[in-house]
Design an enzyme around this catalytic site. Structure first.
Site: not given
Length: 274
Positions: A95, A225, A254
């Site tokens: 991320s 995601d 995610h």
């Protein structure tokens, strides 16, 4: 475990276990090095030296009111790599950590980095604009800031309970432990750093960084995601990398490193060993 003190006096906490080729893990917002527990143990057992740090303002590092920007994050990593004399290292980022890896490898990694992995990562840029029409509108990120400022503790329960791990999907196997651990990590960090990091992960443009990287990069992303939609992230990043490999995971969320380590870890190992 230990700390380094950066040039501006910030203490960066890190874990450094084992011997062998270094693998450096970069966590997402608003988490800490603890988000990599599963991968740290797995790769330690495979003979790697595993390292993970708490980004400034996160976890056990200094709760800074300054330097909460991507250039400083990457510079902090460069100071850590120098202090630990990391060479032939593999950098893995999730991320926001994937953005940190991208900026670090492009701007500081020459001669120290062998490979990189970006997972569910924010590059090239998340924010919608004329040049990035597929991005998310600024109102999405303004809402995140508003929720954080109003009631950070509740916000940090809502995110992992819902979209982060895909626990809001029908039939999802919900893990209360993952939710509680996300909340614990988030609440350990500083509110101002987390607030300012929303701007960092939404508005930083990594286009030129991606073009500059000349080591092999594995791009991993789940097609469900809900935090960093794949169409405006991995599917664009792979087009900008000189030596990129894309792996798309059907139906994964995610936070797939935590929900599906049985899938992610072997794929990471195969890339490391290739």
């Amino acid at each position: 475990m230990g700390t380094i003190t950066t040039r501006d006096g910030t203490q960066i906490f890190y874990k450094d276990w084992g011997k062998g080729q270094p693998v450096v893990f970069h966590h997402g917002w608003p988490l800490s090095a603890d988000d990599w527990d599963n991968q740290m143990l797995f790769f330690l057992g495979k003979g790697y030296r595993v390292i993970a740090h708490d980004r400034r303002g996160h976890g056990r590092s200094t709760q800074t009111a300054t330097g909460n920007d991507m250039d400083t994050y990457a510079a902090d990593v460069a100071e850590l790599a120098e202090a630990l004399d990391l060479r032939d290292a593999i950098h893995v980022g999730h991320s926001t950590g994937g953005g940190e890896v991208t900026r670090y490898v492009a701007q500081h990694g020459k001669g120290r980095v062998a490979k990189a992995v970006i997972i569910s990562a924010i590059p090239p840029v998340m924010l919608k604009s004329d040049s990035n029409p597929g991005g998310l509108p600024i109102e999405v990120f303004d809402d995140l800031r508003a929720q954080l400022a109003a009631n950070r503790a509740q916000f940090y329960l809502d995110v992992p309970t819902g979209p982060f791990y895909g626990f809001n999907r029908e039939g999802a196997k919900v893990s209360p432990g993952l939710i509680q651990n996300w909340w614990r990590q988030g609440m350990t960090g500083g509110a101002i750093a987390h607030y300012e990091c929303i701007k960092v992960f939404s508005e930083t443009d990594f286009t030129e960084d991606l073009k500059k990287i000349d080591v092999p990069v594995l791009v991993m992303h789940g097609d469900d995601d809900q935090i960093v939609p794949i169409a405006d992230a991995a599917l664009l990043s792979i087009k900008l990398l000189k030596h990129g490999t894309l792996k798309v995971y059907e139906g994964l969320p995610h936070g797939m490193c935590s929900t599906h380590p049985d899938i992610i870890n072997p794929d990471l190992l195969a890339f490391f060993q290739a």
